[in-house]
Scaffold this motif. Structure first.
Motif, PDB file in Angstrom:
ATOM      1  N   ALA A  47      53.276  37.199  39.340  1.00  0.00           N
ATOM      2  CA  ALA A  47      52.317  37.994  38.705  1.00  0.00           C
ATOM      3  C   ALA A  47      51.043  38.210  39.391  1.00  0.00           C
ATOM      4  O   ALA A  47      50.530  39.441  39.818  1.00  0.00           O
ATOM      5  N   PHE A  48      50.309  37.273  39.804  1.00  0.00           N
ATOM      6  CA  PHE A  48      49.080  37.102  40.520  1.00  0.00           C
ATOM      7  C   PHE A  48      49.409  37.803  42.095  1.00  0.00           C
ATOM      8  O   PHE A  48      48.545  38.739  42.492  1.00  0.00           O
ATOM      9  N   SER A  49      50.424  37.453  42.644  1.00  0.00           N
ATOM     10  CA  SER A  49      50.696  38.089  44.047  1.00  0.00           C
ATOM     11  C   SER A  49      51.018  39.575  43.823  1.00  0.00           C
ATOM     12  O   SER A  49      50.426  40.146  44.723  1.00  0.00           O
ATOM     13  N   SER A  50      51.338  40.005  42.951  1.00  0.00           N
ATOM     14  CA  SER A  50      51.596  41.387  42.705  1.00  0.00           C
ATOM     15  C   SER A  50      50.499  42.256  42.729  1.00  0.00           C
ATOM     16  O   SER A  50      50.305  43.588  42.859  1.00  0.00           O
ATOM     17  N   ILE A  51      49.302  41.775  42.247  1.00  0.00           N
ATOM     18  CA  ILE A  51      48.088  42.386  42.329  1.00  0.00           C
ATOM     19  C   ILE A  51      47.113  41.946  43.708  1.00  0.00           C
ATOM     20  O   ILE A  51      45.782  42.390  43.809  1.00  0.00           O
ATOM     21  N   GLY A  52      47.918  41.368  44.654  1.00  0.00           N
ATOM     22  CA  GLY A  52      47.096  40.860  45.841  1.00  0.00           C
ATOM     23  C   GLY A  52      46.536  39.507  45.895  1.00  0.00           C
ATOM     24  O   GLY A  52      45.880  39.309  46.896  1.00  0.00           O
ATOM     25  N   PRO A  54      46.520  35.919  47.062  1.00  0.00           N
ATOM     26  CA  PRO A  54      47.348  35.227  48.019  1.00  0.00           C
ATOM     27  C   PRO A  54      47.511  33.646  47.318  1.00  0.00           C
ATOM     28  O   PRO A  54      46.849  33.425  46.499  1.00  0.00           O
ATOM     29  N   LEU A  55      48.417  32.886  47.820  1.00  0.00           N
ATOM     30  CA  LEU A  55      48.805  31.682  47.340  1.00  0.00           C
ATOM     31  C   LEU A  55      47.620  30.730  47.219  1.00  0.00           C
ATOM     32  O   LEU A  55      47.535  30.126  46.309  1.00  0.00           O
ATOM     33  N   ASP A  56      46.830  30.763  48.300  1.00  0.00           N
ATOM     34  CA  ASP A  56      45.935  29.682  48.319  1.00  0.00           C
ATOM     35  C   ASP A  56      44.851  29.850  47.277  1.00  0.00           C
ATOM     36  O   ASP A  56      44.328  29.010  46.776  1.00  0.00           O
ATOM     37  N   ALA A  57      44.555  31.234  46.940  1.00  0.00           N
ATOM     38  CA  ALA A  57      43.599  31.523  46.075  1.00  0.00           C
ATOM     39  C   ALA A  57      44.151  31.301  44.658  1.00  0.00           C
ATOM     40  O   ALA A  57      43.346  30.841  43.840  1.00  0.00           O
ATOM     41  N   TYR A  58      45.287  31.588  44.151  1.00  0.00           N
ATOM     42  CA  TYR A  58      45.984  31.075  43.143  1.00  0.00           C
ATOM     43  C   TYR A  58      45.733  29.439  42.735  1.00  0.00           C
ATOM     44  O   TYR A  58      45.995  29.089  41.807  1.00  0.00           O
ATOM     45  N   GLU A  59      46.258  28.780  43.826  1.00  0.00           N
ATOM     46  CA  GLU A  59      45.964  27.371  43.736  1.00  0.00           C
ATOM     47  C   GLU A  59      44.832  26.902  43.439  1.00  0.00           C
ATOM     48  O   GLU A  59      44.531  25.884  42.671  1.00  0.00           O
ATOM     49  N   ILE A  60      43.771  27.593  44.038  1.00  0.00           N
ATOM     50  CA  ILE A  60      42.310  27.186  43.398  1.00  0.00           C
ATOM     51  C   ILE A  60      42.076  27.648  42.089  1.00  0.00           C
ATOM     52  O   ILE A  60      41.386  26.772  41.421  1.00  0.00           O
ATOM     53  N   LEU A  61      42.653  28.742  41.719  1.00  0.00           N
ATOM     54  CA  LEU A  61      42.340  29.042  40.504  1.00  0.00           C
ATOM     55  C   LEU A  61      43.001  28.123  39.281  1.00  0.00           C
ATOM     56  O   LEU A  61      42.379  27.943  38.370  1.00  0.00           O
ATOM     57  N   LEU A  62      44.315  27.917  39.770  1.00  0.00           N
ATOM     58  CA  LEU A  62      44.971  26.857  38.896  1.00  0.00           C
ATOM     59  C   LEU A  62      44.317  25.510  38.976  1.00  0.00           C
ATOM     60  O   LEU A  62      44.303  25.185  37.607  1.00  0.00           O
TER      61      LEU A  62
END
Length: 88
Positions: A47-52, A54-62
């Motif tokens: 869902a996050f990647s669908s709004i642009g 990137p994986l590394d940013a998602y991992e930081i947020l997670l």
């Protein structure tokens, strides 16, 4: 007139911290909706990647979301931590 100076056509800009806080809250709420079976991290990332995002940013947020103590990670599943469990 209410005295507000905000322009309804031009929303106020959010700070990077405010954006990050909202994204972290979105992760936590998504995990909470997963219930006792947990929420697959990959589905939330999709869902996050669908709004642009990137994986590394998602991992930081997670990682920041986990650090709040409101969720825990077991493998690829994320689980909401009830308030009573956090206080222990």
């Amino acid at each position: 007139m209410s005295g507000s100076t905000a322009n309804p056509e031009k929303p106020e800009k959010m700070t990077t911290q405010e954006i990050n806080d909202r994204l972290i809250s979105a992760i936590i709420e998504s995990v909470k909706e997963g219930g006792a079976f947990g929420a697959p991290s990959g589905h939330i990332y999709a869902a996050f990647s669908s709004i642009g995002c990137p994986l590394d940013a998602y991992e930081i947020l997670l990682a920041r979301a986990v650090k709040t103590g409101k969720i825990k990670k077991k493998g690829h599943l994320l689980f909401y931590v009830e308030t009573a469990e956090r206080e222990q």
